[in-house]
Design an enzyme around this catalytic site. Structure first.
Site, mmCIF file in Angstrom:
data_model
loop_
_atom_site.group_PDB
_atom_site.id
_atom_site.type_symbol
_atom_site.label_atom_id
_atom_site.label_comp_id
_atom_site.label_asym_id
_atom_site.label_seq_id
_atom_site.Cartn_x
_atom_site.Cartn_y
_atom_site.Cartn_z
ATOM 1 N N CYS A 1 70.272 38.178 36.997
ATOM 2 C CA CYS A 1 71.820 37.685 37.137
ATOM 3 C C CYS A 1 72.644 38.575 36.026
ATOM 4 C CB CYS A 1 72.091 36.385 37.023
ATOM 5 S SG CYS A 1 71.368 35.240 38.159
ATOM 6 N N HIS B 1 71.700 32.330 45.685
ATOM 7 C CA HIS B 1 71.838 33.677 45.770
ATOM 8 C C HIS B 1 70.340 34.485 45.919
ATOM 9 C CE1 HIS B 1 75.424 34.806 42.933
ATOM 10 N NE2 HIS B 1 75.645 35.103 44.152
HETATM 11 N N1 ARG Z 1 77.765 30.557 37.756
HETATM 12 C C1 ARG Z 1 77.313 31.662 38.384
HETATM 13 C C2 ARG Z 1 77.820 31.599 39.977
HETATM 14 O O1 ARG Z 1 77.430 30.479 40.578
HETATM 15 C C3 ARG Z 1 75.859 32.256 38.362
HETATM 16 C C4 ARG Z 1 75.783 33.631 38.978
HETATM 17 C C5 ARG Z 1 74.232 34.036 38.905
HETATM 18 N N2 ARG Z 1 74.118 35.417 39.182
HETATM 19 C C6 ARG Z 1 73.144 35.656 39.993
HETATM 20 N N3 ARG Z 1 72.954 37.019 40.456
HETATM 21 N N4 ARG Z 1 72.343 34.980 40.875
HETATM 22 O O2 ARG Z 1 78.423 32.326 40.555
#
Ligand code: ARG
Length: 267
Positions: A250, A157
């Site tokens: 996150c 991300h």
């Molecule tokens: N386990 C989640 C996923 O893989 C973690 C998300 C983390 N969120 C972020 N905004 N980076 O989607």
């Protein structure tokens, strides 16, 4: 924010997630409570969404969508494991009474891949959000969008590799394609460049309120770099949530104000 009442790692959709490694939910809850308390102690109002059983990643509220002024766009998740979070966040936004609430048409993981940087939006693609979502977001919010290609699966991300500060950014160039890294260098010649060590503890997954920067306590060099620029780093321990590939940012869906030419908020 969304309390991690149902947090667990039962599937692996990014390289940080290891379903054979146990998670301590009680500790995750205590750490999350600590982040919320850190925000509130510095004058930030926190609203919470009801966690839904069976959606262990719902704690990562940043992925729920994008909110700028009185407009909100709810997410459309890339992985089926998280799909039901989109409508859950949408319903919260609709009930919250924003003037315009829409559900994304294109795959869009909210603030995970869209960073509001003053009067432009920086947008990531490559792992989760679709490039078509960049255009959709630009149209919906009426802001220019800068598309950036993510190339390293550990930084899946945008918010794992780039953090918006007041009028500059901190980022990890190796997470981006060559052209995207060069574009960032051109747009932000005074940016903070994160070390490998700090990027690898998700140090860039932080939240800046203009003075405080909430980020993992483990990103020690980044704390120094921020201090040297006049920011006040606030170290947060979210080690349990890191097992799912998430940290401070996150866990936080920000309600952005509309920035006018003078930089003052209008709501
Ligand atoms: N386990 C989640 C996923 O893989 C973690 C998300 C983390 N969120 C972020 N905004 N980076 O989607």
């Amino acid at each position: 924010m969304c309390r991690p009442e149902h947090f667990e790692v039962t599937y692996a959709i990014n390289p940080w997630m290891d379903t054979s490694e146990p998670v301590n939910r009680a500790l995750a809850l205590a750490q999350w409570d600590g982040l919320r308390a850190a925000y509130e102690a510095r004058g930030h109002r926190v609203e919470v969404i009801e966690p839904v059983a069976g959606l262990p990643d719902m704690v990562f509220a940043a992925n729920g969508g994008l909110i700028i002024g009185d407009r909100a766009l709810s997410a459309r998740f890339a992985n089926p494991e998280r799909e039901a979070e989109g409508p859950a966040y949408h319903d919260w936004m609709a009930a919250r009474g924003f003037t315009a609430v829409a559900a994304a048409r294109e795959t869009n993981e909210g603030e995970g891949d869209f960073a509001i940087a003053g009067e432009r939006i920086l947008a990531g693609t490559g792992f989760r959000s679709a490039r078509g979502a960049h255009e959709e977001v630009g149209e919906f919010f009426g802001l220019p969008v800068v598309s950036l290609d993510l190339v390293d699966p550990r930084f899946y991300h945008l918010d794992t590799a780039l953090m918006v500060l007041d009028d500059t950014i901190a980022y990890y160039p190796a997470a981006f394609s060559g052209p995207s890294a060069r574009l960032l260098a051109r747009l932000y010649p005074d940016a903070i460049i994160a070390t490998d060590e700090d990027a690898n503890v998700l140090g860039l997954n932080g939240v800046c309120d203009g003075y405080h920067v909430f980020l993992t306590e483990k990103a020690t060099e980044l704390h120094e770099q921020l201090r040297a620029r006049g920011y006040e780093p606030v170290g947060i321990d979210l080690s349990e949530l890191l097992k799912s590939g998430g940290s401070v940012k996150c866990c936080t869906l920000e309600m952005h104000q509309v920035r006018t030419a003078t930089g003052s908020g209008t709501d």
